[in-house]
Write an enzyme that holds these catalytic residues in place. Structure first.
Site, PDB file in Angstrom:
ATOM      1  N   ASP A 183      -0.487   0.420   3.436  1.00  0.00           N
ATOM      2  CA  ASP A 183       0.646   0.353   4.365  1.00  0.00           C
ATOM      3  C   ASP A 183       1.909   0.402   3.217  1.00  0.00           C
ATOM      4  OD1 ASP A 183      -1.212   0.145   6.413  1.00  0.00           O
ATOM      5  OD2 ASP A 183      -0.296  -1.751   7.468  1.00  0.00           O
ATOM      6  N   SER A 211       5.461  -5.490  -3.340  1.00  0.00           N
ATOM      7  CA  SER A 211       4.849  -4.978  -4.443  1.00  0.00           C
ATOM      8  C   SER A 211       4.755  -3.556  -4.159  1.00  0.00           C
ATOM      9  CB  SER A 211       3.417  -5.419  -4.366  1.00  0.00           C
ATOM     10  OG  SER A 211       3.464  -7.058  -4.562  1.00  0.00           O
TER      11      SER A 211
END
Length: 290
Positions: A108, A248
């Site tokens: 995602d 991240s």
């Protein structure tokens, strides 16, 4: 940075990290605080705290602020904030496109696509980088000249587990130690972020897309990149690993004349917008060779 969905609809002008990051990167007091935050002992402490039971008290306020739909996730009591952050999604909520010719998103994320030019340089929000600087491996980097670089940027509300984009045989993991900085686009204005972040990559000898370099990049206050496998045979959509707390990024390098990214993504990309995509979702197709 504006986000759009696959239909071109406006989603956001940026995530909620934005105001804090502007403070850290664009003000003198913020710069001083940033120098403290990126030190390894600080990152280690935050990682330690997020594993403690007391950190679970942060979960409800985080859910409210981030507007996360927990109906998609496992229903259980989380023993720490990081236990919640690395939660698993319910079966069937992230279907994997199994068409061999289609390339899937490993996570995602908010996706941006870059062409790797003849001199092996690419631009990420005002910063100029080479694949060699990213990989610290000239021979490997040169193999991707003329190809594309995919940046899959996760924000704190995303599902933080990731998968393999194709079946194949992976090599061992290569770890590059660095300094934790944010992967939010604001950071690129003054810092060469990918050269400073801790990162880990592997080469996947994929069945359908030649050799792919798959890299995980840690961000501010992320204590660990947790990859599950060493060298072995892997399957498309199989979980590769997860990030602990923080935003991240996953970077994938693709060789020339291998992958054609879908038109809607490239249209958003040409207009300076990231495209919101999901784990296992098809984002492009293999280029047919005569």
């Amino acid at each position: 940075m504006e986000w759009r969905d696959r239909q071109g609809n406006h989603i956001s002008d940026g995530d909620e990290e934005g105001s804090a990051l502007r403070f850290l990167y664009e003000t003198a007091p913020g710069n001083i605080l940033l120098r403290l935050m990126i030190r390894k002992p600080v990152s280690d402490f935050v990682g330690w705290f997020m594993q403690r039971r007391i950190s679970a008290l942060m979960i409800q306020s985080f859910l409210k602020k981030s507007n996360i739909d927990m109906s998609e996730y496992e229903n259980r009591k989380f023993v720490s904030f990081n236990d919640f952050f690395t939660r698993r999604i319910l079966p069937g909520r992230r279907p994997i496109d199994g068409t061999p010719e289609r390339f899937i998103s490993p996570c995602d994320c908010k996706l941006t696509v870059y062409r790797i030019s003849g001199d092996s340089r690419f631009s990420i929000k005002g910063g100029c980088y080479t694949p060699e600087q990213l990989l610290r491996n000239r021979a490997l980097a040169e193999a991707y000249t003329g190809g594309i670089l995919l940046v899959f940027r996760l924000t704190v509300d995303d599902y933080h587990r990731y998968c393999y984009p194709d079946s194949g045989t992976k090599e061992g993991n290569v770890h590059i130690q660095g300094v934790y900085h944010t992967v939010n686009p604001i950071a690129f204005r003054k810092h060469a972020v990918f050269r400073e972040n801790t990162r880990e990559y592997t080469v996947l000898h994929s069945d359908n897309f030649d050799d792919l370099v798959i890299m995980e990049v840690g961000a501010t206050l992320v204590g660990r990149i947790s990859n599950l496998h060493g060298a072995r045979r892997v399957s498309r959509g199989e979980e590769k690993g997860h990030f602990d707390f923080g935003g991240s990024t996953i970077v994938v390098l693709v060789k020339p004349d291998v992958l054609r990214v879908d038109d809607d993504i490239m249209r958003n990309n040409s207009e300076g917008c990231e495209t919101v995509v999901k784990y296992g979702e098809s984002i492009g197709e293999r280029i047919r060779r005569n």
